[in-house]
Design an enzyme around this catalytic site. Structure first.
Site, PDB file in Angstrom:
ATOM      1  N   GLY A 265      62.740  27.016  38.132  1.00  0.00           N
ATOM      2  CA  GLY A 265      61.885  25.867  37.852  1.00  0.00           C
ATOM      3  C   GLY A 265      60.410  26.173  37.908  1.00  0.00           C
ATOM      4  N   ARG A 266      59.972  26.889  38.945  1.00  0.00           N
ATOM      5  CA  ARG A 266      58.540  27.149  39.099  1.00  0.00           C
ATOM      6  C   ARG A 266      58.029  28.243  38.166  1.00  0.00           C
ATOM      7  NH1 ARG A 266      61.672  28.345  43.203  1.00  0.00           N
ATOM      8  NH2 ARG A 266      61.786  30.404  44.177  1.00  0.00           N
TER       9      ARG A 266
ATOM     10  N   GLU B 184      57.300  28.343  47.710  1.00  0.00           N
ATOM     11  CA  GLU B 184      58.731  28.143  47.476  1.00  0.00           C
ATOM     12  C   GLU B 184      59.428  29.476  47.232  1.00  0.00           C
ATOM     13  OE1 GLU B 184      60.270  24.364  45.656  1.00  0.00           O
ATOM     14  OE2 GLU B 184      60.874  25.747  44.060  1.00  0.00           O
TER      15      GLU B 184
ATOM     16  N   LYS C  26      67.000  16.621  50.694  1.00  0.00           N
ATOM     17  CA  LYS C  26      67.543  15.823  49.592  1.00  0.00           C
ATOM     18  C   LYS C  26      68.936  15.299  49.930  1.00  0.00           C
ATOM     19  CE  LYS C  26      65.169  17.966  45.647  1.00  0.00           C
ATOM     20  NZ  LYS C  26      65.379  18.657  44.363  1.00  0.00           N
TER      21      LYS C  26
ATOM     22  N   HIS D 221      31.246  21.940  49.611  1.00  0.00           N
ATOM     23  CA  HIS D 221      30.757  20.805  50.392  1.00  0.00           C
ATOM     24  C   HIS D 221      31.863  20.194  51.239  1.00  0.00           C
ATOM     25  CE1 HIS D 221      26.742  20.629  48.504  1.00  0.00           C
ATOM     26  NE2 HIS D 221      27.377  21.186  47.496  1.00  0.00           N
TER      27      HIS D 221
ATOM     28  N   GLU E  30      64.799  12.233  41.673  1.00  0.00           N
ATOM     29  CA  GLU E  30      63.481  11.664  41.409  1.00  0.00           C
ATOM     30  C   GLU E  30      63.246  11.491  39.908  1.00  0.00           C
ATOM     31  OE1 GLU E  30      62.965  14.429  45.059  1.00  0.00           O
ATOM     32  OE2 GLU E  30      64.088  14.394  43.176  1.00  0.00           O
TER      33      GLU E  30
ATOM     34  N   LYS F 104      67.043  20.006  34.174  1.00  0.00           N
ATOM     35  CA  LYS F 104      68.058  20.928  33.680  1.00  0.00           C
ATOM     36  C   LYS F 104      69.442  20.291  33.704  1.00  0.00           C
ATOM     37  CE  LYS F 104      67.641  25.238  34.853  1.00  0.00           C
ATOM     38  NZ  LYS F 104      67.667  26.523  35.620  1.00  0.00           N
TER      39      LYS F 104
END
Length: 537
Positions: free
Chosen positions: A264-265, A350, A501, A381, A209, A203
């Site tokens: 964001g999510r 979050e 961060k 399993h 990152e 954005k």
């Protein structure tokens, strides 16, 4: 959470402690029908839960006391319910398929802007899919690499895998998020520079990152093609930062914007979904949004007793706050949904991993359960042993599709048989007497006894399509929202991701400086020193 309303739920939990799911079915032959509902292409069976009519009524009262109806309207109508950031929360506007809809934020209708971006995405994706968008050397695009992190990565990668049957098979899609150089390096080994389109999703165009990976990808492209001008033909941006996008070398005509009221999510139906639209085409993408919209309408209009997101949310609160279940498990019996649990992890944890209420006071109850899961039958399993016979209560959501895109022999029948059998085994278990009747040696009876009474929900659709996937995502979005309302926390900020961060910047300078500052704690200083020694600094 309203204390008086919760007290009634607590009282019913105590009263029903000795009553199992097995007992509830024995008492009510019509239970499976009554405790099920349908919405937006999904069927929910929640009969295998530790609830009766009185408990469900008390849980619904909890939602009512929280003012849930009003909170739903505030979200859908653009009120600034993300109060700590002063923002509206309008991911629902992104998939509002009503051509006459008007949704206002600060008096301005946002829908024309939403439709404009959606059209621009469609036009661009058409040119890429048809081979009309040419790279710097004149070749058509074969590889698409989405560079993002968090919501700018988890949503697109999950949906691209989920909708593989609808994807353009002569193109390949990759997703780079981790700042670990291996993630980018291994991806670049799979693509050819002159046929690759990079989508940089940030954005602000400052996310560390994402921009670190984008700069490295740009350097690789320029080296491979020998000209900085190539960047404009191989990079596009999903951003609102026009100045930064232009400085990077991307033509701002190829910048697809979104808004600060898109978290964001929750951003997959925004321009963040550009890679998905290129993969499945604009018509399938519209069907994807239609699925969201159908579930949105159901959530907004259905009475709470027949409201799928509300029911799932209340059951989650029952187990988390009433029975002390610290986690819940999401188990998709469809390989295409392999990344769906990971996508939900961010959405849920979050959003509601908050320790203070809306007034800034510590919450006196637990919030934000741990979400985890893997596709069936792989999980059977590995960790199902703990769910069946372990000491933790772990409610589970099982997700399945009646039809498969890949019919091979009787594999799908076997897959679905396992899904149904697992919910049956978890609910009803196996008693010691049943073991003895089967001839189990007495000394092994304790080990082969299953307590049962483990709660599950089963979600079924006819087939995993763009529409049913959109509806499924919206279902869980709204579930998370309802729980946040009842817990009285802000679900749409995420201050907790910031501190690490910020500190990382100071640590980075100490890793690369001629002499580290030594300003950190003793442990961190020692780790920095060890790293520097290992890399020869």
């Amino acid at each position: 959470m309203d204390a008086q309303a919760w007290e009634k739920v607590d009282e019913l939990i105590d009263r029903n402690q000795e009553k199992t799911i097995k007992d509830l079915f024995a008492e009510d032959p019509g239970r499976a029908e009554r405790y099920s509902l349908e919405a937006a292409g999904w069927y929910l069976d929640y009969s295998k839960n530790r609830i009766d009519d009185a408990t469900l009524k008390a849980l619904l009262k909890l939602a009512e006391k929280a003012g849930l109806k009003d909170e739903i309207e505030k979200m859908f109508t653009g009120k600034k319910i993300n109060a700590t950031e002063g923002r509206a929360v309008l991911h629902t506007a992104l998939r509002n398929m009503d051509p006459k809809a008007k949704v206002k934020v600060d008096g301005k209708d946002v829908m024309p802007g939403v439709r404009k971006v959606l059209k621009a995405m469609g036009d661009f994706s058409d040119t890429v899919r048809r081979g009309q968008w040419k790279g710097f050397t004149g070749k058509r695009i074969k590889y698409v690499v989405n560079i993002g992190i968090g919501g700018s990565d988890l949503g697109p990668v999950m949906a691209n895998i989920a909708l593989t049957p609808y994807s353009k098979r002569n193109m390949k899609f990759f997703f780079v998020s981790n700042v670990d150089s291996t993630h980018l390096a291994e991806t670049l080994r799979e693509v050819k520079a002159d046929q690759t389109l990079f989508i940089v999703a940030s954005k602000t165009f400052t996310t560390q990152e994402t921009m670190s990976n984008a700069e490295a990808a740009k350097a690789w492209l320029v080296k491979e093609l020998g000209d900085k001008k190539a960047v404009a033909k191989h990079f596009v941006a999903v951003s609102t930062a026009e100045k930064e996008v232009s400085a990077f070398g991307i033509d701002v005509k190829n910048m697809f914007g979104f808004w600060d009221w898109v978290g964001g999510r929750y951003s997959l139906p925004s321009a963040i979904g550009l890679s998905l639209m290129i993969a499945i085409g604009r018509n399938n993408y519209k069907k994807f949004l239609k699925g969201y919209y159908k579930m949105d309408r159901h959530f907004r209009t259905a009475r709470f007793a027949r409201n799928m997101p509300v029911i799932l949310a209340l059951l989650g609160i029952l187990y988390h706050n009433g029975y002390g279940a610290e986690s819940y498990c999401v188990l998709p019996y469809d390989q295409y949904l392999s990344r769906f649990p990971a996508y939900l992890q961010q959405m849920d944890m979050e959003s509601n991993g908050k320790g203070v209420d809306k007034d800034g006071n510590p919450v006196p109850y637990t919030t934000g359960p741990i979400e985890w899961g893997e596709p069936g039958t792989n999980g059977q399993h590995s960790f199902y042993q703990l769910i069946h016979q372990g000491t933790h209560l772990i409610p589970c959501d099982f997700i399945g599709c009646s039809r498969t895109h890949n019919p091979v022999g009787d594999l799908h029948d076997k897959l679905m048989a396992n899904l149904f059998a697992q919910t049956e085994a978890l609910a009803f278990g196996k008693t010691a007497d049943e073991c003895r009747k089967e001839g189990v040696p007495e000394k092994l009876v304790p080990f082969k006894t299953f307590e049962g009474n483990k709660p599950t929900n089963t979600l079924l659709c006819d087939e995993l399509t763009p529409e049913t996937l959109g509806a499924l995502i919206a279902l869980y979005e709204h579930k998370v929202f309802v729980q946040g309302v009842i817990w009285n926390v802000y679900s749409y900020d995420q201050w907790g991701v910031q501190l690490g961060k910020v500190l990382a910047k100071g640590v980075l300078s100490d890793l690369t400086a001629k002499k580290p500052s030594g300003k950190h704690d003793a442990s961190t200083n020692r780790l920095i020193a060890r790293y520097r020694a290992a890399v020869g600094r």
